[in-house]
Design a protein around this motif. Structure first.
Motif, PDB file in Angstrom:
ATOM      1  N   ASP A  58       0.862  -1.174   0.000  1.00  0.00           N
ATOM      2  CA  ASP A  58       0.000   0.000   0.000  1.00  0.00           C
ATOM      3  C   ASP A  58       0.906   1.234   0.000  1.00  0.00           C
ATOM      4  N   LEU A  59       0.367   2.403  -0.289  1.00  0.00           N
ATOM      5  CA  LEU A  59       1.186   3.604  -0.372  1.00  0.00           C
ATOM      6  C   LEU A  59       0.950   4.571   0.782  1.00  0.00           C
ATOM      7  N   ARG A  60      -0.309   4.849   1.082  1.00  0.00           N
ATOM      8  CA  ARG A  60      -0.630   5.868   2.094  1.00  0.00           C
ATOM      9  C   ARG A  60      -0.920   5.208   3.430  1.00  0.00           C
ATOM     10  N   MET A  61      -0.152   5.594   4.456  1.00  0.00           N
ATOM     11  CA  MET A  61      -0.350   5.037   5.799  1.00  0.00           C
ATOM     12  C   MET A  61       0.326   5.940   6.820  1.00  0.00           C
ATOM     13  N   GLU A  62      -0.032   5.783   8.076  1.00  0.00           N
ATOM     14  CA  GLU A  62       0.573   6.575   9.141  1.00  0.00           C
ATOM     15  C   GLU A  62       2.016   6.117   9.362  1.00  0.00           C
ATOM     16  N   GLY A  63       2.844   7.036   9.843  1.00  0.00           N
ATOM     17  CA  GLY A  63       4.239   6.700  10.071  1.00  0.00           C
ATOM     18  C   GLY A  63       4.988   6.643   8.757  1.00  0.00           C
ATOM     19  N   HIS A  71      11.905   3.239  -0.920  1.00  0.00           N
ATOM     20  CA  HIS A  71      13.200   3.912  -1.032  1.00  0.00           C
ATOM     21  C   HIS A  71      14.262   3.164  -0.239  1.00  0.00           C
ATOM     22  N   ARG A  72      13.903   2.780   0.975  1.00  0.00           N
ATOM     23  CA  ARG A  72      14.894   2.155   1.858  1.00  0.00           C
ATOM     24  C   ARG A  72      15.249   0.740   1.416  1.00  0.00           C
ATOM     25  N   VAL A  73      14.251  -0.053   1.030  1.00  0.00           N
ATOM     26  CA  VAL A  73      14.569  -1.434   0.638  1.00  0.00           C
ATOM     27  C   VAL A  73      15.303  -1.476  -0.695  1.00  0.00           C
ATOM     28  N   ALA A  74      15.112  -0.434  -1.528  1.00  0.00           N
ATOM     29  CA  ALA A  74      15.838  -0.399  -2.803  1.00  0.00           C
ATOM     30  C   ALA A  74      17.335  -0.302  -2.556  1.00  0.00           C
ATOM     31  N   ARG A  75      17.724   0.332  -1.442  1.00  0.00           N
ATOM     32  CA  ARG A  75      19.146   0.499  -1.145  1.00  0.00           C
ATOM     33  C   ARG A  75      19.768  -0.750  -0.533  1.00  0.00           C
ATOM     34  N   VAL A  76      18.964  -1.537   0.178  1.00  0.00           N
ATOM     35  CA  VAL A  76      19.547  -2.672   0.905  1.00  0.00           C
ATOM     36  C   VAL A  76      19.293  -4.013   0.246  1.00  0.00           C
ATOM     37  N   GLY A  77      18.449  -4.063  -0.782  1.00  0.00           N
ATOM     38  CA  GLY A  77      18.281  -5.284  -1.544  1.00  0.00           C
ATOM     39  C   GLY A  77      17.603  -6.415  -0.819  1.00  0.00           C
ATOM     40  N   LEU A  78      16.474  -6.135  -0.152  1.00  0.00           N
ATOM     41  CA  LEU A  78      15.761  -7.178   0.580  1.00  0.00           C
ATOM     42  C   LEU A  78      14.435  -7.560  -0.061  1.00  0.00           C
ATOM     43  N   VAL A  79      14.122  -6.948  -1.213  1.00  0.00           N
ATOM     44  CA  VAL A  79      12.852  -7.217  -1.893  1.00  0.00           C
ATOM     45  C   VAL A  79      13.127  -7.546  -3.352  1.00  0.00           C
ATOM     46  N   GLY A  80      12.553  -8.660  -3.820  1.00  0.00           N
ATOM     47  CA  GLY A  80      12.772  -9.069  -5.200  1.00  0.00           C
ATOM     48  C   GLY A  80      11.910  -8.341  -6.203  1.00  0.00           C
ATOM     49  N   ALA A  81      10.649  -8.021  -5.851  1.00  0.00           N
ATOM     50  CA  ALA A  81       9.726  -7.364  -6.779  1.00  0.00           C
ATOM     51  C   ALA A  81       8.603  -6.716  -5.980  1.00  0.00           C
ATOM     52  N   VAL A  82       7.854  -5.846  -6.650  1.00  0.00           N
ATOM     53  CA  VAL A  82       6.818  -5.062  -5.981  1.00  0.00           C
ATOM     54  C   VAL A  82       5.483  -5.214  -6.702  1.00  0.00           C
ATOM     55  N   ILE A  83       4.418  -5.395  -5.907  1.00  0.00           N
ATOM     56  CA  ILE A  83       3.049  -5.274  -6.400  1.00  0.00           C
ATOM     57  C   ILE A  83       2.402  -4.144  -5.614  1.00  0.00           C
ATOM     58  N   LEU A  84       1.905  -3.133  -6.308  1.00  0.00           N
ATOM     59  CA  LEU A  84       1.229  -2.031  -5.626  1.00  0.00           C
ATOM     60  C   LEU A  84      -0.241  -2.367  -5.430  1.00  0.00           C
ATOM     61  N   SER A  85      -0.775  -1.959  -4.284  1.00  0.00           N
ATOM     62  CA  SER A  85      -2.199  -2.127  -4.000  1.00  0.00           C
ATOM     63  C   SER A  85      -2.646  -0.905  -3.225  1.00  0.00           C
ATOM     64  N   SER A  86      -3.300   0.024  -3.902  1.00  0.00           N
ATOM     65  CA  SER A  86      -3.661   1.296  -3.280  1.00  0.00           C
ATOM     66  C   SER A  86      -4.982   1.794  -3.843  1.00  0.00           C
ATOM     67  N   SER A  87      -5.693   2.567  -3.016  1.00  0.00           N
ATOM     68  CA  SER A  87      -6.955   3.166  -3.462  1.00  0.00           C
ATOM     69  C   SER A  87      -6.763   4.610  -3.911  1.00  0.00           C
ATOM     70  N   LEU A  88      -5.516   5.066  -4.031  1.00  0.00           N
ATOM     71  CA  LEU A  88      -5.250   6.420  -4.499  1.00  0.00           C
ATOM     72  C   LEU A  88      -5.681   6.577  -5.954  1.00  0.00           C
ATOM     73  N   SER A  89      -5.799   7.817  -6.404  1.00  0.00           N
ATOM     74  CA  SER A  89      -6.251   8.092  -7.771  1.00  0.00           C
ATOM     75  C   SER A  89      -5.259   7.554  -8.791  1.00  0.00           C
ATOM     76  N   GLY A  90      -5.722   7.358 -10.013  1.00  0.00           N
ATOM     77  CA  GLY A  90      -4.911   6.746 -11.061  1.00  0.00           C
ATOM     78  C   GLY A  90      -3.639   7.505 -11.370  1.00  0.00           C
ATOM     79  N   ASP A 110       0.079  -3.253 -10.686  1.00  0.00           N
ATOM     80  CA  ASP A 110      -0.669  -2.365  -9.794  1.00  0.00           C
ATOM     81  C   ASP A 110      -2.102  -2.870  -9.756  1.00  0.00           C
ATOM     82  N   LEU A 111      -2.504  -3.443  -8.640  1.00  0.00           N
ATOM     83  CA  LEU A 111      -3.804  -4.108  -8.563  1.00  0.00           C
ATOM     84  C   LEU A 111      -4.918  -3.210  -8.042  1.00  0.00           C
ATOM     85  N   GLY A 112      -4.569  -2.076  -7.480  1.00  0.00           N
ATOM     86  CA  GLY A 112      -5.615  -1.250  -6.885  1.00  0.00           C
ATOM     87  C   GLY A 112      -6.268  -1.974  -5.721  1.00  0.00           C
ATOM     88  N   LYS A 113      -7.480  -1.538  -5.376  1.00  0.00           N
ATOM     89  CA  LYS A 113      -8.254  -2.178  -4.309  1.00  0.00           C
ATOM     90  C   LYS A 113      -9.714  -2.226  -4.737  1.00  0.00           C
TER      91      LYS A 113
END
Length: 401
Positions: A58-63, A71-90, A110-113
């Motif tokens: 998800d994209l929008r959350m507290e904290g 941004h942070r995981v891109a620097r340390v290499g702990l994630v192989g791929a990303v699927i976005l799931s958000s209710s934000l506008s297109g 990007d699967l949306g919700k």
């Protein structure tokens, strides 16, 4: 139930939707599923359980939100791929997709919700069957020690590779881009991401550039003897422009090879030219004055593209590969390509499109009026020997029968 050899992290602050996503992934057969309600928790989870193949984010959350987490995981290499799931506008999600790619993280989709099982399973299968996703246990890039890089330079282990630039209308090879690879005695060919930081920190950028130019001009002279006129392009860092001797050294190298300055193009990224000093601007003007071409590289991904085009003496635009990747499914990418072609025509600049990888992209770019391009669809970077053989094969296709 099928078992998918995938470790997935769900980053979702809405507890109900988090639970739905976790259960759905388990139902689809994912081997291990972890969850977190914000970016801070997600990083703590990764530190505890290790790398994951996919993060469903998800994209929008507290904290710490999803963007900062990526941004942070891109620097340390702990994630192989990303699927976005958000209710934000297109449009916001589109920008987020662009950001994921710019961060160097493979974006599965990007699967949306709300989430749908079929769509999610399709992306999981896509990851499993994509050769580029293996191995998925990413490790941070280990930078080469400065001393080792110095030794490699002294022992001539840095080799120049060349990637062709093509006239899309005729198929003619109009030039090449010079790229450095390190032929390590035990590790084989090493990526620039490993050694370029050390090259910069050791103050060896100019030494590497001048060596590249000599290799490139030697190639151009050999190609000319075979009937091929090649312009050779080199990446130039803005910090190098502050060297008042830069242009005189380049002119001297050109004279030693007996080739005109029009044989050379220097590519500079717009992001590095935000504050061009008087010395930098003088170097650019002098390069143009002696006849070299100047290209603004990765056009469209920075924040000052148009300002740079107006202020600095460029005569070529290299459109960033991200716009080619969006062809066919993002109308705005097509619009950007169209506008850049129009801008190039209005300013009297040639436009080179980077990252052409498929026949479909090639045909779409032809339809849009693109004339120059490069990418794996035509050829990967290759050694001088391989490039000359490749040129001969293209000129005499019957030899390849």
């Amino acid at each position: 139930m099928q078992v998918l050899p995938l470790r997935v992290l769900v980053l979702e602050d809405h507890l109900f939707q988090q639970t739905v996503a976790v259960n759905l992934l388990k139902k689809l057969g994912c081997q291990a599923v972890f969850s977190a309600s914000n970016g801070t928790q997600a990083l703590e989870t990764l530190q505890r359980v290790g790398a994951v193949d996919i993060v469903l984010c998800d994209l929008r959350m507290e904290g710490m939100d999803g963007l900062e987490f990526l941004h942070r995981v891109a620097r340390v290499g702990l994630v192989g791929a990303v699927i976005l799931s958000s209710s934000l506008s297109g449009d916001v999600r589109q920008a987020a997709r662009q950001l994921v790619t710019l961060l160097g993280l493979p974006l599965l989709g990007d699967l949306g919700k709300p989430l749908h099982a079929d769509a999610l399973n399709e992306l999981l299968q896509k990851h499993l069957h994509n050769p580029r996703s293996i191995p998925t246990r990413l490790e941070p890039v280990e930078l080469a020690p400065a001393g080792e890089v110095r030794s490699a330079m002294q022992h001539h282990q840095m080799e120049t590779y060349f990637q062709p630039k093509i006239n899309l209308l005729t198929g003619e090879v109009i030039g090449v881009e010079a790229l450095t690879r390190w032929n390590h005695p035990t590790q084989g060919v090493v990526s620039p991401a490993v050694f370029m930081p050390a090259i910069e920190s050791c103050g060896l950028l100019n030494e590497l550039l001048f060596s590249q130019i000599k290799h490139g001009l030697a190639l151009a002279r050999k190609a000319s003897s075979q009937g091929h006129v090649l312009n050779v392009a080199f990446n130039l860092e803005p910090v190098q422009l502050s060297n008042p001797e830069l242009v005189s050294v380049i002119r001297s190298i050109l004279c030693s090879f007996g080739l005109p300055a029009s044989s050379l193009t220097f590519e500079l990224t717009e992001s590095g030219l935000l504050e061009a000093s008087a010395t930098c601007l003088e170097s650019l003007v002098r390069l143009r004055m002696i006849g070299c071409r100047l290209s603004i590289d990765d056009f469209g991904v920075g924040f000052s593209s148009l300002q740079r085009l107006c202020q600095l003496p460029f005569n070529e635009i290299k459109l960033d590969r991200e716009f080619v990747r969006g062809l066919g499914h993002d109308p705005r990418c097509e619009a950007v390509i169209n506008c850049t072609l129009g801008l190039g025509k209005a300013l009297g600049m040639s436009v080179v499109v980077e990252g052409i990888e498929t026949s479909e992209q090639y045909q779409q770019l032809l339809a849009l009026g693109c004339v120059q391009g490069q990418g794996y669809f035509f050829a990967k970077p290759m050694t001088e020997h391989d490039l000359l053989a490749w040129l001969t094969t293209r000129a005499n296709p019957e030899k390849n029968v």
